[in-house]
Design a protein around this motif. Sequence first.
Motif, PDB file in Angstrom:
ATOM      1  N   ILE A 191       4.277  -4.847  13.228  1.00 20.57           N
ATOM      2  CA  ILE A 191       3.137  -4.448  12.389  1.00 20.57           C
ATOM      3  C   ILE A 191       3.209  -2.946  12.122  1.00 20.57           C
ATOM      4  N   SER A 192       2.859  -2.557  10.905  1.00 18.61           N
ATOM      5  CA  SER A 192       2.739  -1.127  10.572  1.00 18.61           C
ATOM      6  C   SER A 192       1.792  -0.993   9.387  1.00 18.61           C
ATOM      7  N   ALA A 193       1.436   0.244   9.060  1.00 17.18           N
ATOM      8  CA  ALA A 193       0.499   0.499   7.959  1.00 17.18           C
ATOM      9  C   ALA A 193       1.208   0.362   6.617  1.00 17.18           C
ATOM     10  N   ARG A 194       0.553  -0.316   5.677  1.00 15.92           N
ATOM     11  CA  ARG A 194       1.142  -0.543   4.349  1.00 15.92           C
ATOM     12  C   ARG A 194       0.243   0.042   3.262  1.00 15.92           C
ATOM     13  N   LEU A 195       0.888   0.621   2.264  1.00 14.48           N
ATOM     14  CA  LEU A 195       0.177   1.102   1.082  1.00 14.48           C
ATOM     15  C   LEU A 195      -0.026  -0.085   0.154  1.00 14.48           C
ATOM     16  N   ILE A 196      -1.283  -0.351  -0.226  1.00 14.50           N
ATOM     17  CA  ILE A 196      -1.570  -1.491  -1.091  1.00 14.50           C
ATOM     18  C   ILE A 196      -2.321  -1.020  -2.336  1.00 14.50           C
ATOM     19  N   ALA A 197      -2.248  -1.815  -3.404  1.00 17.67           N
ATOM     20  CA  ALA A 197      -2.909  -1.439  -4.661  1.00 17.67           C
ATOM     21  C   ALA A 197      -3.601  -2.644  -5.285  1.00 17.67           C
ATOM     22  N   ASN A 198      -4.691  -2.361  -5.976  1.00 21.70           N
ATOM     23  CA  ASN A 198      -5.364  -3.366  -6.779  1.00 21.70           C
ATOM     24  C   ASN A 198      -4.459  -3.719  -7.968  1.00 21.70           C
ATOM     25  N   LYS A 199      -4.327  -5.000  -8.261  1.00 25.33           N
ATOM     26  CA  LYS A 199      -3.362  -5.434  -9.285  1.00 25.33           C
ATOM     27  C   LYS A 199      -3.709  -4.906 -10.673  1.00 25.33           C
ATOM     28  N   SER A 200      -4.990  -4.900 -11.010  1.00 26.77           N
ATOM     29  CA  SER A 200      -5.408  -4.407 -12.315  1.00 26.77           C
ATOM     30  C   SER A 200      -5.253  -2.883 -12.400  1.00 26.77           C
ATOM     31  N   SER A 201      -5.655  -2.186 -11.333  1.00 24.84           N
ATOM     32  CA  SER A 201      -5.537  -0.721 -11.304  1.00 24.84           C
ATOM     33  C   SER A 201      -4.080  -0.282 -11.449  1.00 24.84           C
ATOM     34  N   PHE A 202      -3.187  -1.089 -10.887  1.00 27.80           N
ATOM     35  CA  PHE A 202      -1.762  -0.736 -10.935  1.00 27.80           C
ATOM     36  C   PHE A 202      -1.265  -0.684 -12.373  1.00 27.80           C
ATOM     37  N   LYS A 203      -1.872  -1.513 -13.235  1.00 26.46           N
ATOM     38  CA  LYS A 203      -1.491  -1.505 -14.651  1.00 26.46           C
ATOM     39  C   LYS A 203      -2.050  -0.268 -15.357  1.00 26.46           C
ATOM     40  N   PHE A 204      -3.335   0.028 -15.067  1.00 29.70           N
ATOM     41  CA  PHE A 204      -4.030   1.066 -15.840  1.00 29.70           C
ATOM     42  C   PHE A 204      -3.937   2.472 -15.251  1.00 29.70           C
ATOM     43  N   LYS A 205      -3.644   2.557 -13.953  1.00 39.91           N
ATOM     44  CA  LYS A 205      -3.548   3.871 -13.314  1.00 39.91           C
ATOM     45  C   LYS A 205      -2.160   4.068 -12.693  1.00 39.91           C
ATOM     46  N   GLY A 206      -1.208   3.373 -13.264  1.00 37.24           N
ATOM     47  CA  GLY A 206       0.156   3.380 -12.724  1.00 37.24           C
ATOM     48  C   GLY A 206       0.771   4.765 -12.611  1.00 37.24           C
ATOM     49  N   ASP A 207       0.505   5.638 -13.589  1.00 42.24           N
ATOM     50  CA  ASP A 207       1.107   6.982 -13.560  1.00 42.24           C
ATOM     51  C   ASP A 207       0.646   7.776 -12.343  1.00 42.24           C
TER      52      ASP A 207
END
Length: 212
Positions: free
Chosen positions: A179-195
């Motif tokens: 187990i370790s810490a993972r960076l996760i993202a909201n699927k919709s945000s990843f499209k619109f705030k990808g930069d």
Amino acid sequence: MKTVLNVALPKGRLGEKVYDMFEKAGFPCPSIKEQNRKLIFENEEKCVRYFWVKPSDVAIYVERGAADIGVAGKDILLEYEPEVYELLDLDIGKCRMAVAAKRDFRENTERPLRVATKFSNITKAYYAAKGRDIDIIHLNGSIEIAPILSLSDVIVDIVETGTTLKENDLEVKEEIVPISARLIANKSSFKFKGDLMEKVIASLKTQTAEGK
């Protein structure tokens, strides 16, 4: 109107480490280090808003879109399978999910194995893959006392140093998954705030590689 990146940080030492990584990535928010009870901190100039949440809740905030990005343990992702993107293993908050029991425990394969855990889904999947019948006893805390009081045969829990197990005369019998810490993202945000996210991801990747 500027795009703001909403970041869910797990409360505690892990979250403080994660914030330091984000700060190095160019997303500082000095007010977060002030001694107060605030939960939300924003740096408009750097287009970032942080908030502290219970570690087990980070994935919910991200999945539901209250946060664009966050950091959650792999145990939470395996147990609850939230609909999020897992972007990066940060290689911090390292421990392991394991089966533990009394030192002198001998398994009786003639009957279902009684397993105490708060990670019911991980436990079910692990023993299903082994073809072993189990009786799950779902507990929320002090899992270690279950085998001592004969409530269960074994426990499935997170093990960091193993000190608590030793002090209760238990030991690891099988390791399930690291187990370790993972960076996760909201699927919709990843499209619109990808930069914005890509800037964070690139820096955290570099920092993680340097820390190895």
